[in-house]
Design a protein around this motif. Structure first.
Motif, PDB file in Angstrom:
ATOM      1  N   GLU A 125       7.898  19.097  -8.578  1.00  0.00           N
ATOM      2  CA  GLU A 125       9.066  18.555  -9.257  1.00  0.00           C
ATOM      3  C   GLU A 125      10.339  18.639  -8.420  1.00  0.00           C
ATOM      4  OE1 GLU A 125      11.489  19.559 -13.303  1.00  0.00           O
ATOM      5  OE2 GLU A 125       9.301  19.541 -13.423  1.00  0.00           O
ATOM      6  N   SER A 126      10.491  19.656  -7.604  1.00  0.00           N
ATOM      7  CA  SER A 126      11.730  19.842  -6.836  1.00  0.00           C
ATOM      8  C   SER A 126      11.707  19.150  -5.472  1.00  0.00           C
ATOM      9  CB  SER A 126      11.993  21.338  -6.650  1.00  0.00           C
ATOM     10  OG  SER A 126      10.912  21.915  -5.930  1.00  0.00           O
ATOM     11  N   THR A 127      10.729  18.290  -5.227  1.00  0.00           N
ATOM     12  CA  THR A 127      10.613  17.625  -3.932  1.00  0.00           C
ATOM     13  C   THR A 127      11.821  16.733  -3.678  1.00  0.00           C
ATOM     14  OG1 THR A 127       8.209  17.635  -4.136  1.00  0.00           O
ATOM     15  CG2 THR A 127       9.156  16.128  -2.518  1.00  0.00           C
ATOM     16  N   ILE A 128      12.386  16.865  -2.492  1.00  0.00           N
ATOM     17  CA  ILE A 128      13.553  16.076  -2.093  1.00  0.00           C
ATOM     18  C   ILE A 128      13.070  14.688  -1.660  1.00  0.00           C
ATOM     19  CG2 ILE A 128      15.480  15.928  -0.479  1.00  0.00           C
ATOM     20  CD1 ILE A 128      15.366  19.012  -0.353  1.00  0.00           C
ATOM     21  N   GLY A 129      13.845  13.653  -1.991  1.00  0.00           N
ATOM     22  CA  GLY A 129      13.459  12.267  -1.756  1.00  0.00           C
ATOM     23  C   GLY A 129      12.947  11.936  -0.376  1.00  0.00           C
ATOM     24  N   PHE A 130      13.627  12.376   0.678  1.00  0.00           N
ATOM     25  CA  PHE A 130      13.223  11.992   2.027  1.00  0.00           C
ATOM     26  C   PHE A 130      11.838  12.503   2.395  1.00  0.00           C
ATOM     27  CE2 PHE A 130      14.964  16.131   3.106  1.00  0.00           C
ATOM     28  CZ  PHE A 130      14.120  16.578   4.108  1.00  0.00           C
ATOM     29  N   VAL A 131      11.380  13.567   1.737  1.00  0.00           N
ATOM     30  CA  VAL A 131      10.046  14.108   1.998  1.00  0.00           C
ATOM     31  C   VAL A 131       8.970  13.091   1.583  1.00  0.00           C
ATOM     32  CG1 VAL A 131       8.445  15.980   1.404  1.00  0.00           C
ATOM     33  CG2 VAL A 131      10.881  16.472   1.760  1.00  0.00           C
ATOM     34  N   LEU A 132       9.304  12.247   0.609  1.00  0.00           N
ATOM     35  CA  LEU A 132       8.337  11.269   0.108  1.00  0.00           C
ATOM     36  C   LEU A 132       8.161  10.077   1.043  1.00  0.00           C
ATOM     37  CD1 LEU A 132       9.457  11.267  -3.608  1.00  0.00           C
ATOM     38  CD2 LEU A 132       7.672  12.631  -2.538  1.00  0.00           C
ATOM     39  N   ASP A 133       9.039   9.932   2.034  1.00  0.00           N
ATOM     40  CA  ASP A 133       8.932   8.804   2.962  1.00  0.00           C
ATOM     41  C   ASP A 133       7.567   8.735   3.632  1.00  0.00           C
ATOM     42  OD1 ASP A 133      11.464   7.998   2.338  1.00  0.00           O
ATOM     43  OD2 ASP A 133      12.399   8.767   4.172  1.00  0.00           O
ATOM     44  N   LYS A 193       0.831  -1.209   0.000  1.00  0.00           N
ATOM     45  CA  LYS A 193       0.000   0.000   0.000  1.00  0.00           C
ATOM     46  C   LYS A 193       0.867   1.261   0.000  1.00  0.00           C
ATOM     47  CE  LYS A 193      -4.165  -1.772   2.227  1.00  0.00           C
ATOM     48  NZ  LYS A 193      -5.002  -1.718   3.445  1.00  0.00           N
ATOM     49  N   GLY A 194       1.972   1.225   0.723  1.00  0.00           N
ATOM     50  CA  GLY A 194       2.895   2.361   0.733  1.00  0.00           C
ATOM     51  C   GLY A 194       3.479   2.615  -0.640  1.00  0.00           C
ATOM     52  N   HIS A 195       3.860   1.555  -1.332  1.00  0.00           N
ATOM     53  CA  HIS A 195       4.403   1.685  -2.694  1.00  0.00           C
ATOM     54  C   HIS A 195       3.353   2.255  -3.636  1.00  0.00           C
ATOM     55  CE1 HIS A 195       8.353  -0.567  -2.701  1.00  0.00           C
ATOM     56  NE2 HIS A 195       7.921  -0.680  -1.460  1.00  0.00           N
ATOM     57  N   ILE A 196       2.136   1.760  -3.528  1.00  0.00           N
ATOM     58  CA  ILE A 196       1.065   2.255  -4.393  1.00  0.00           C
ATOM     59  C   ILE A 196       0.787   3.726  -4.089  1.00  0.00           C
ATOM     60  CG2 ILE A 196      -1.397   2.066  -4.930  1.00  0.00           C
ATOM     61  CD1 ILE A 196      -1.042  -1.018  -4.452  1.00  0.00           C
ATOM     62  N   GLY A 197       0.757   4.085  -2.796  1.00  0.00           N
ATOM     63  CA  GLY A 197       0.538   5.470  -2.410  1.00  0.00           C
ATOM     64  C   GLY A 197       1.590   6.397  -2.985  1.00  0.00           C
ATOM     65  N   LEU A 198       2.820   5.957  -2.955  1.00  0.00           N
ATOM     66  CA  LEU A 198       3.916   6.756  -3.503  1.00  0.00           C
ATOM     67  C   LEU A 198       3.809   6.852  -5.022  1.00  0.00           C
ATOM     68  CD1 LEU A 198       6.453   8.317  -2.818  1.00  0.00           C
ATOM     69  CD2 LEU A 198       7.729   6.189  -2.923  1.00  0.00           C
ATOM     70  N   ASP A 199       3.389   5.776  -5.657  1.00  0.00           N
ATOM     71  CA  ASP A 199       3.274   5.759  -7.110  1.00  0.00           C
ATOM     72  C   ASP A 199       2.214   6.728  -7.621  1.00  0.00           C
ATOM     73  OD1 ASP A 199       3.890   4.587  -9.774  1.00  0.00           O
ATOM     74  OD2 ASP A 199       1.817   3.864  -9.620  1.00  0.00           O
ATOM     75  N   VAL A 200       1.119   6.860  -6.901  1.00  0.00           N
ATOM     76  CA  VAL A 200       0.022   7.709  -7.370  1.00  0.00           C
ATOM     77  C   VAL A 200       0.087   9.134  -6.813  1.00  0.00           C
ATOM     78  CG1 VAL A 200      -1.504   5.735  -7.744  1.00  0.00           C
ATOM     79  CG2 VAL A 200      -1.594   6.963  -5.559  1.00  0.00           C
ATOM     80  N   ALA A 201       1.038   9.401  -5.916  1.00  0.00           N
ATOM     81  CA  ALA A 201       1.151  10.732  -5.321  1.00  0.00           C
ATOM     82  C   ALA A 201       1.606  11.753  -6.366  1.00  0.00           C
ATOM     83  CB  ALA A 201       2.149  10.697  -4.158  1.00  0.00           C
ATOM     84  N   ILE A 202       1.064  12.945  -6.242  1.00  0.00           N
ATOM     85  CA  ILE A 202       1.489  14.056  -7.097  1.00  0.00           C
ATOM     86  C   ILE A 202       2.204  15.043  -6.186  1.00  0.00           C
ATOM     87  CG2 ILE A 202       0.717  15.953  -8.572  1.00  0.00           C
ATOM     88  CD1 ILE A 202      -1.725  14.160  -9.271  1.00  0.00           C
ATOM     89  N   PHE A 203       3.428  15.365  -6.530  1.00  0.00           N
ATOM     90  CA  PHE A 203       4.230  16.248  -5.694  1.00  0.00           C
ATOM     91  C   PHE A 203       5.038  17.186  -6.582  1.00  0.00           C
ATOM     92  CE2 PHE A 203       5.941  11.969  -6.062  1.00  0.00           C
ATOM     93  CZ  PHE A 203       7.159  12.185  -6.695  1.00  0.00           C
TER      94      PHE A 203
END
Length: 142
Positions: free
Chosen positions: A131-139, A119-129
């Motif tokens: 362009e300049s978002t830093i990776g750790f923010v997506l955790d 579910k976490g992977h799917i949530g990340l896949d469909v998230a819109i953020f």
């Protein structure tokens, strides 16, 4: 070339996992180190294979939670989850894939944990953020 490398690598990994499943289900002693050896053996059948793209991570049971762990002599059995992160360097491309599998009947807790990660992977896949978002923010999405 990159697509062809992924197709060939996927076939090699599938052969290695089929052999691994046969060994584990038959009760043959099998360790995390054996997982790595099977992957290298099957990839090596391809003349365009150069080397692993990084050291294989094979974690049975609790070892699967070790970030960037190295394969050990820990057993892979029909009662353990197995996490494998592995890749190949080919003359026409580089691969990297992570898979989680169970060769027996997973417990309810294992099913719950696997589903939560999915579910976490799917949530990340469909998230819109942005362009300049830093990776750790997506955790937080994972």
């Amino acid at each position: 070339g990159m697509r062809a490398a992924h197709v060939r690598d996927g076939a090699a990994v599938a052969r290695a996992f089929a052999r691994l499943e046969k060994r584990v289900v038959s009760g043959e002693a099998t360790s995390e180190l054996d997982v790595d050896a099977l992957l290298i053996e099957e990839r090596s059948r391809d003349p365009t294979f150069i080397e692993p793209s990084f050291p294989t991570i094979a974690g049975a049971g609790g070892n699967g939670a070790l970030i960037h762990g190295s394969p050990s002599d820990s057993p892979v059995t029909t009662s353990t989850l197995l996490l494998v992160d592995s890749g190949g360097q080919y003359s026409d491309g580089t691969t990297d894939a992570t898979r989680t599998m169970h060769f027996g009947r997973p417990t309810e807790e294992e099913k719950r944990a696997f589903t939560a990660v999915l579910k976490g992977h799917i949530g990340l896949d469909v998230a819109i953020f942005p362009e300049s978002t830093i990776g750790f923010v997506l955790d937080a999405f994972a």
